[in-house]
Motif scaffolding. Sequence first.
Motif, PDB file in Angstrom:
ATOM      1  N   LEU A  57      -7.585 -16.921 -16.730  1.00 38.94           N
ATOM      2  CA  LEU A  57      -7.932 -18.263 -17.225  1.00 38.94           C
ATOM      3  C   LEU A  57      -7.271 -18.536 -18.567  1.00 38.94           C
ATOM      4  O   LEU A  57      -6.741 -19.641 -18.795  1.00 38.94           O
ATOM      5  N   ASN A  58      -7.288 -17.571 -19.464  1.00 34.98           N
ATOM      6  CA  ASN A  58      -6.674 -17.750 -20.777  1.00 34.98           C
ATOM      7  C   ASN A  58      -5.159 -17.954 -20.644  1.00 34.98           C
ATOM      8  O   ASN A  58      -4.572 -18.793 -21.323  1.00 34.98           O
ATOM      9  N   ARG A  59      -4.544 -17.211 -19.745  1.00 32.20           N
ATOM     10  CA  ARG A  59      -3.101 -17.339 -19.523  1.00 32.20           C
ATOM     11  C   ARG A  59      -2.772 -18.714 -18.944  1.00 32.20           C
ATOM     12  O   ARG A  59      -1.874 -19.406 -19.404  1.00 32.20           O
ATOM     13  N   HIS A  60      -3.551 -19.136 -17.943  1.00 26.80           N
ATOM     14  CA  HIS A  60      -3.275 -20.407 -17.263  1.00 26.80           C
ATOM     15  C   HIS A  60      -3.518 -21.616 -18.170  1.00 26.80           C
ATOM     16  O   HIS A  60      -2.718 -22.539 -18.205  1.00 26.80           O
ATOM     17  N   TYR A  61      -4.639 -21.621 -18.885  1.00 26.55           N
ATOM     18  CA  TYR A  61      -5.023 -22.808 -19.645  1.00 26.55           C
ATOM     19  C   TYR A  61      -4.569 -22.810 -21.100  1.00 26.55           C
ATOM     20  O   TYR A  61      -4.448 -23.868 -21.704  1.00 26.55           O
ATOM     21  N   ARG A  62      -4.330 -21.628 -21.666  1.00 25.41           N
ATOM     22  CA  ARG A  62      -3.942 -21.573 -23.075  1.00 25.41           C
ATOM     23  C   ARG A  62      -2.606 -20.889 -23.296  1.00 25.41           C
ATOM     24  O   ARG A  62      -2.126 -20.820 -24.423  1.00 25.41           O
ATOM     25  N   GLY A  63      -2.025 -20.349 -22.236  1.00 35.46           N
ATOM     26  CA  GLY A  63      -0.732 -19.698 -22.363  1.00 35.46           C
ATOM     27  C   GLY A  63      -0.788 -18.385 -23.123  1.00 35.46           C
ATOM     28  O   GLY A  63       0.221 -17.911 -23.642  1.00 35.46           O
ATOM     29  N   ARG A  64      -1.967 -17.764 -23.151  1.00 31.15           N
ATOM     30  CA  ARG A  64      -2.145 -16.495 -23.869  1.00 31.15           C
ATOM     31  C   ARG A  64      -2.544 -15.420 -22.868  1.00 31.15           C
ATOM     32  O   ARG A  64      -3.566 -15.542 -22.211  1.00 31.15           O
ATOM     33  N   ASP A  65      -1.754 -14.377 -22.801  1.00 28.28           N
ATOM     34  CA  ASP A  65      -1.903 -13.373 -21.747  1.00 28.28           C
ATOM     35  C   ASP A  65      -2.841 -12.234 -22.141  1.00 28.28           C
ATOM     36  O   ASP A  65      -2.445 -11.074 -22.223  1.00 28.28           O
ATOM     37  N   ASP A  92     -17.588 -26.856 -19.242  1.00 19.41           N
ATOM     38  CA  ASP A  92     -17.807 -25.482 -18.810  1.00 19.41           C
ATOM     39  C   ASP A  92     -17.477 -24.514 -19.944  1.00 19.41           C
ATOM     40  O   ASP A  92     -16.532 -24.732 -20.698  1.00 19.41           O
ATOM     41  N   LEU A  93     -18.243 -23.435 -19.996  1.00 24.84           N
ATOM     42  CA  LEU A  93     -17.947 -22.315 -20.878  1.00 24.84           C
ATOM     43  C   LEU A  93     -17.703 -21.092 -20.006  1.00 24.84           C
ATOM     44  O   LEU A  93     -18.411 -20.878 -19.027  1.00 24.84           O
ATOM     45  N   VAL A  94     -16.723 -20.300 -20.387  1.00 23.41           N
ATOM     46  CA  VAL A  94     -16.461 -19.035 -19.720  1.00 23.41           C
ATOM     47  C   VAL A  94     -16.534 -17.954 -20.786  1.00 23.41           C
ATOM     48  O   VAL A  94     -15.810 -18.012 -21.783  1.00 23.41           O
ATOM     49  N   LEU A  95     -17.426 -17.000 -20.584  1.00 22.27           N
ATOM     50  CA  LEU A  95     -17.552 -15.867 -21.497  1.00 22.27           C
ATOM     51  C   LEU A  95     -17.093 -14.610 -20.771  1.00 22.27           C
ATOM     52  O   LEU A  95     -17.550 -14.336 -19.655  1.00 22.27           O
ATOM     53  N   CYS A  96     -16.209 -13.867 -21.400  1.00 21.18           N
ATOM     54  CA  CYS A  96     -15.694 -12.634 -20.806  1.00 21.18           C
ATOM     55  C   CYS A  96     -16.565 -11.467 -21.275  1.00 21.18           C
ATOM     56  O   CYS A  96     -16.462 -11.013 -22.423  1.00 21.18           O
ATOM     57  N   ALA A  97     -17.432 -11.003 -20.386  1.00 19.53           N
ATOM     58  CA  ALA A  97     -18.442 -10.003 -20.730  1.00 19.53           C
ATOM     59  C   ALA A  97     -17.865  -8.727 -21.366  1.00 19.53           C
ATOM     60  O   ALA A  97     -18.387  -8.268 -22.389  1.00 19.53           O
ATOM     61  N   PRO A  98     -16.790  -8.135 -20.817  1.00 18.84           N
ATOM     62  CA  PRO A  98     -16.272  -6.918 -21.456  1.00 18.84           C
ATOM     63  C   PRO A  98     -15.743  -7.164 -22.874  1.00 18.84           C
ATOM     64  O   PRO A  98     -15.900  -6.316 -23.753  1.00 18.84           O
TER      65      PRO A  98
END
Length: 160
Positions: A57-65, A92-98
Motif C-alpha cells: 500500500l505504501n509503495r502504490h499510494y506513496r511511492g515508498r517501498d 480509511d486508516l491502515v495500521l501495520c501491526a508489525p
Amino acid sequence: MTQGPVRLDVAVGYAVPRAGVPAAASFRKWAAAALAGRIREADLAIRLVGTREGRALNRHYRGRDYATNVLSFPAELPEGLPKDVRLPLLGDLVLCAPVVAREAKEQGKPLNAHYAHLTVHGCLHLLGWDHEDAREAEAMEQLEREILATLGLPDPYLDA
C-alpha cells in the motif's frame, strides 16, 4: 469547532492475528477522541495489516517501498455529486501491526499507547491536518498531545 457528540461508525478489520493487537472497541474510543468537537458525524474504516500489505500500500499510494506505521486515505466525493454535499464517510486508516509493535518496543512505549497515538494521528490526517513544515508539525503534535491527554495517555513525543 463542532459542538455535541460525534455520530461515529468505525469498522475495524484485522488482516493479522488478533493476539497482541488492541480490540475494536479501543480503536473506536481513540477515533472518537480524535474527532470529538471537530466533526458531527463520521464513518471510517480501520484495517490492521501485516508487513507485506503495508509495504504494498505504501509503495502504490506513496511511492515508498517499505511498510510504514499508519496510512490515511481521506474519502473523496463520488463523481457527479455537488461539492457542497457532505457525506459522513471520512476515510480509511491502515495500521501495520508489525511496524507499530517494533516502534513501540524501540521507543520504550506501551503498545496500546502507540496504537492510540497513531489512530489519533491518522484521524487528524483524515480531517486535513498535516505536518509538511515545522509550523504545521508543531500544531498537529500539540493537538495530538491534547487529545491523548483526554485519554489519560502520555505525550508521545517525549524522548521520541
